[in-house]
Design a protein around this motif. Structure first.
Motif, PDB file in Angstrom:
ATOM      1  N   LEU A  51       0.834  -1.200   0.000  1.00 40.09           N
ATOM      2  CA  LEU A  51       0.000   0.000   0.000  1.00 40.09           C
ATOM      3  C   LEU A  51       0.869   1.250   0.000  1.00 40.09           C
ATOM      4  O   LEU A  51       0.601   2.208  -0.732  1.00 40.09           O
ATOM      5  N   GLN A  52       1.924   1.239   0.797  1.00 39.89           N
ATOM      6  CA  GLN A  52       2.830   2.381   0.834  1.00 39.89           C
ATOM      7  C   GLN A  52       3.602   2.529  -0.468  1.00 39.89           C
ATOM      8  O   GLN A  52       4.064   3.615  -0.809  1.00 39.89           O
ATOM      9  N   GLU A  53       3.746   1.424  -1.200  1.00 40.48           N
ATOM     10  CA  GLU A  53       4.483   1.456  -2.463  1.00 40.48           C
ATOM     11  C   GLU A  53       3.587   1.797  -3.646  1.00 40.48           C
ATOM     12  O   GLU A  53       4.040   1.811  -4.785  1.00 40.48           O
ATOM     13  N   GLY A  54       2.301   2.035  -3.381  1.00 42.58           N
ATOM     14  CA  GLY A  54       1.409   2.463  -4.450  1.00 42.58           C
ATOM     15  C   GLY A  54       0.733   1.341  -5.194  1.00 42.58           C
ATOM     16  O   GLY A  54       0.399   1.496  -6.373  1.00 42.58           O
ATOM     17  N   VAL A  55       0.506   0.195  -4.529  1.00 43.14           N
ATOM     18  CA  VAL A  55      -0.153  -0.944  -5.176  1.00 43.14           C
ATOM     19  C   VAL A  55      -1.376  -1.337  -4.343  1.00 43.14           C
ATOM     20  O   VAL A  55      -1.390  -2.381  -3.678  1.00 43.14           O
ATOM     21  N   PRO A  56      -2.429  -0.504  -4.330  1.00 43.96           N
ATOM     22  CA  PRO A  56      -3.568  -0.764  -3.438  1.00 43.96           C
ATOM     23  C   PRO A  56      -4.372  -2.007  -3.794  1.00 43.96           C
ATOM     24  O   PRO A  56      -4.918  -2.661  -2.906  1.00 43.96           O
ATOM     25  N   ARG A  57      -4.481  -2.344  -5.073  1.00 43.09           N
ATOM     26  CA  ARG A  57      -5.286  -3.517  -5.441  1.00 43.09           C
ATOM     27  C   ARG A  57      -4.705  -4.792  -4.852  1.00 43.09           C
ATOM     28  O   ARG A  57      -5.414  -5.617  -4.282  1.00 43.09           O
ATOM     29  N   LYS A  58      -3.413  -4.963  -5.020  1.00 38.45           N
ATOM     30  CA  LYS A  58      -2.759  -6.147  -4.476  1.00 38.45           C
ATOM     31  C   LYS A  58      -2.843  -6.149  -2.957  1.00 38.45           C
ATOM     32  O   LYS A  58      -3.061  -7.192  -2.328  1.00 38.45           O
ATOM     33  N   ALA A  59      -2.672  -4.970  -2.357  1.00 35.75           N
ATOM     34  CA  ALA A  59      -2.744  -4.867  -0.900  1.00 35.75           C
ATOM     35  C   ALA A  59      -4.126  -5.269  -0.395  1.00 35.75           C
ATOM     36  O   ALA A  59      -4.253  -5.984   0.610  1.00 35.75           O
TER      37      ALA A  59
END
Length: 661
Positions: A51-59
């Motif tokens: 999420l912090q790395e900018g990948v909300p879907r996977k998170a």
């Protein structure tokens, strides 16, 4: 020999821009981990990092999995809500998303009464305001301000598109000031370059190869040596049978002078041949060229040319430096092409070695040791003198022996002499070849081992530098967030708009044609972006377009425009090859604008079946802001100003409410 290259090619129409295309994907959370073996706690920790790395879907997927397996709590629910809302506005939420929001934020008192519960409660109140605009945000504003910095920062960052209107006006000054102060934090200017560096290939050297004919020469050398020895021995027996002092001394002298001449002649020949070979490495005018101008061989050639120009010694005429190093430059260039010329090898992965070799040549040139092989293989005067004197003495002593033996026994002596000359000549020739080749091989092996050790140490130094310099995915995502906040703040100032005037906004970031690109765990990132910002107000659309040099953290000159809702003739989303899209915006009184958003190359995609090309494409499109921008522009093009008054999601059908497991 054919050349292999992995350069990428973009074909873009007029007024078009390329959105995403991958040269290389490094092993990362996305590309190699399917998390199947992770415990629920580990999945949640990985999700928070994603999420912090900018990948909300996977998170979101990982958090849902962790919750279903019993790992739950206020902190987990808080990050699940962030994953749902990150990079999305309220209008982007589907009916299912809204129901999941209600389930995730309701009954906050069921969780531990800590800062995470308070943050979750603040988001719940904010969401309820969107559900029912009559509910004010005054208490929500206070709750957000009173949150600890960790929760407050995460909410402001991930709910950037979600928080609007008066509430954002209150918080915006703090957000923009923090972005301006933090965009160069962590020594960004001196570290971002390392993120886009290709993964270096390990050091390689040429390994010496022994002549395959050497065993054959050795066998024949033994045969001819035995024959020659027998013939010379027979001549010696003839001398002894009719011994005179002169003939015996001549025979012994012939053997001694022959040994001295052979030994010194071998040394002279070896050093001369090695010197000739080494001189060829330093004084040559041509090197192997490839037919493909963008092929690996020509890339290496350009790289050597670049670094030899760049690393010209101080206070040295550049033309002289390049002329005196042209030969060794061509030799090293051909060596790199030979060692690394393979499928999917780009010159970027061996540039570290080219820099090292260039620096090594520069140091030796400055120290005056670049041509040290001349001293190493110089034939000593004493060697030449000993060989010449021994050869000069060998001739008369041999004649004395021949005359003595012929007068004793004509036919046997003549036959023995002929056999001795022929066998000795062939034996000397073959033993010389064997000795030279064996010495050459041993010397080249030691040189190869030394070069490999030095190059491997240089490789390890470069790897350590990249590892210690390269920023994390979290840092890269945060710096990009700060850049967009500053661009947004500048646009608001330019148009003299407050957040109460903004209905929503959208970013669309695509790479420039000369951008470097890399995936290291999150979405595909670029060194330069073409960034478009759309500010949607009740009076129309304000658009700002500029170039962002992400490595330097600098913006180009902004181009601005604005148009009314009814000025948009059409907005077309055209699927392009593979999994990409082309966004076409057509104005009634203007040209059609095209932005091409392309998926990563299939060759660069993951081998993990759980992270398909479609999944990676979704991640990259979300990171580019394409999903939200498409939703906004399609709504405006279809309904005009009426889109503002209508919530396009309430008409969703076919949805059945669900509960968390």
């Amino acid at each position: 020999m054919s050349e292999h290259t992995n350069h990428t090619t973009n074909i873009v129409k007029e007024n078009g821009k390329v959105g995403a295309q991958a040269d290389e994907i490094k092993n990362s959370n996305i590309t190699i981990n399917d998390y199947a073996e992770y415990s629920p706690e580990e999945k949640y920790e990985a999700a928070e990092k994603l999420l912090q790395e900018g990948v909300p879907r996977k998170a979101r997927d990982l958090i849902d999995d962790a919750i279903s397996k019993g790992h739950d709590g206020a902190r987990v629910r808080f990050h699940r809500v962030l994953a749902i809302l990150s990079k999305r506005s309220y209008r982007d939420l589907t009916a299912e998303d809204r129901e999941q929001m209600r389930l995730s934020t309701k009954s906050p008192h069921e969780h531990t009464d800590d800062s995470w519960s308070g943050a979750l409660d603040a988001i719940r109140e904010l969401f309820e305001h969107f559900e029912n605009p009559e509910i004010g945000t005054r208490h929500t504003d206070k709750k957000l301000r009173d949150l600890p910095s960790q929760q407050h920062e995460k909410i402001m960052r991930h709910l950037d598109l979600f928080i609007t209107s008066e509430l954002k006006d209150v918080l915006w000054t703090e957000t923009s000031d923090e972005a301006r102060e933090s965009r160069f934090s962590g020594d960004r200017s001196n570290r971002v370059w390392a993120y886009f560096q290709p993964d270096p290939l390990d050091a390689r050297v040429r390994h010496p190869v022994e002549d395959p004919l050497l065993p054959h020469d050795r066998r024949w050398a033994i045969v001819t040596s035995c024959t020659g020895t027998a013939a010379v021995g027979y001549l010696g027996w003839l001398v002894l049978t009719h011994a005179t002092v002169l003939s015996v001394l001549a025979y012994l002298a012939m053997l001694a002078f022959g040994y001295v001449a052979s030994r010194n002649g071998f040394e002279w020949h070896y050093r001369t041949s090695r010197l000739r070979l080494k001189e060829g490495d330093f004084f040559r005018s041509t090197s192997v060229t490839g037919s493909d101008p963008d092929g690996f061989a020509n890339q290496v050639d350009r790289s050597f040319s670049h670094y030899f120009h760049k690393y010209c010694p101080e206070n040295t005429n550049r033309e002289k430096w390049l002329a005196e190093t042209a030969g060794i430059r061509a030799t090293l260039r051909d060596e790199i092409v030979e060692l690394y010329r393979e499928s999917r090898t780009g010159v970027g992965r061996v540039n570290w070695l080219i820099r090292y070799l260039t620096s090594d040549v520069k140091q030796r040139w400055q120290a005056g040791t670049l041509l040290r092989h001349r001293e190493r293989y110089r034939v000593a005067t004493s060697t030449k003198v000993r060989f010449s004197l021994a050869l000069a003495a060998l001739v008369p002593t041999t004649l004395i022996v021949l005359v003595t033996t012929v007068t004793t026994s004509v036919l046997p002596a003549v036959l023995a002499a002929l056999v001795a000359v022929a066998s000795t000549r062939d034996a000397v020739k073959r033993w010389l070849r064997v000795a030279v080749e064996r010495r050459r091989f041993e010397e080249d092996q030691r040189e190869s081992d030394r070069l490999h050790q030095e190059r491997h140490e240089a490789y390890l130094r470069w790897k350590r530098k990249l590892e210690t310099t390269c920023p994390s995915e979290t840092e890269m995502e945060y710096w990009l967030h700060c850049d967009k906040v500053i661009m947004l703040d500048d646009a608001l100032r330019h148009y003299r708009l407050a957040w109460r005037d903004i209905i929503t906004h959208a970013f669309l970031q695509t790479p420039t044609s000369d951008a470097k690109r890399k995936r290291r765990g999150g979405p595909l990132r670029f060194s330069k972006y073409d960034v478009r910002l759309f500010l949607i107000t009740r009076d129309g659309v304000r658009e700002t377009n500029t170039t962002l040099d992400f490595e330097q953290g600098s913006f180009g000159r902004a181009q601005r425009g604005n148009f009314r809702f009814d000025a948009i003739s059409s907005t077309d989303i055209i699927p392009s090859s593979g999994l990409g899209y082309t966004l076409k915006i057509t104005l009634i009184n203007g040209p059609t604008r095209e932005v091409n958003v392309k998926e990563p190359d299939q060759e660069a995609s993951t081998t993990n079946p759980n992270d398909t090309s479609e999944r990676l494409s979704e991640i990259d499109l979300d990171a580019a802001g394409f999903t939200h921008t498409r939703h906004v522009l399609e709504g405006i093009a279809a309904e005009g100003k009426g889109w503002i008054e209508r919530d396009p999601v309430t008409s969703d059908v076919g949805f059945t409410s669900s509960t968390d497991e």
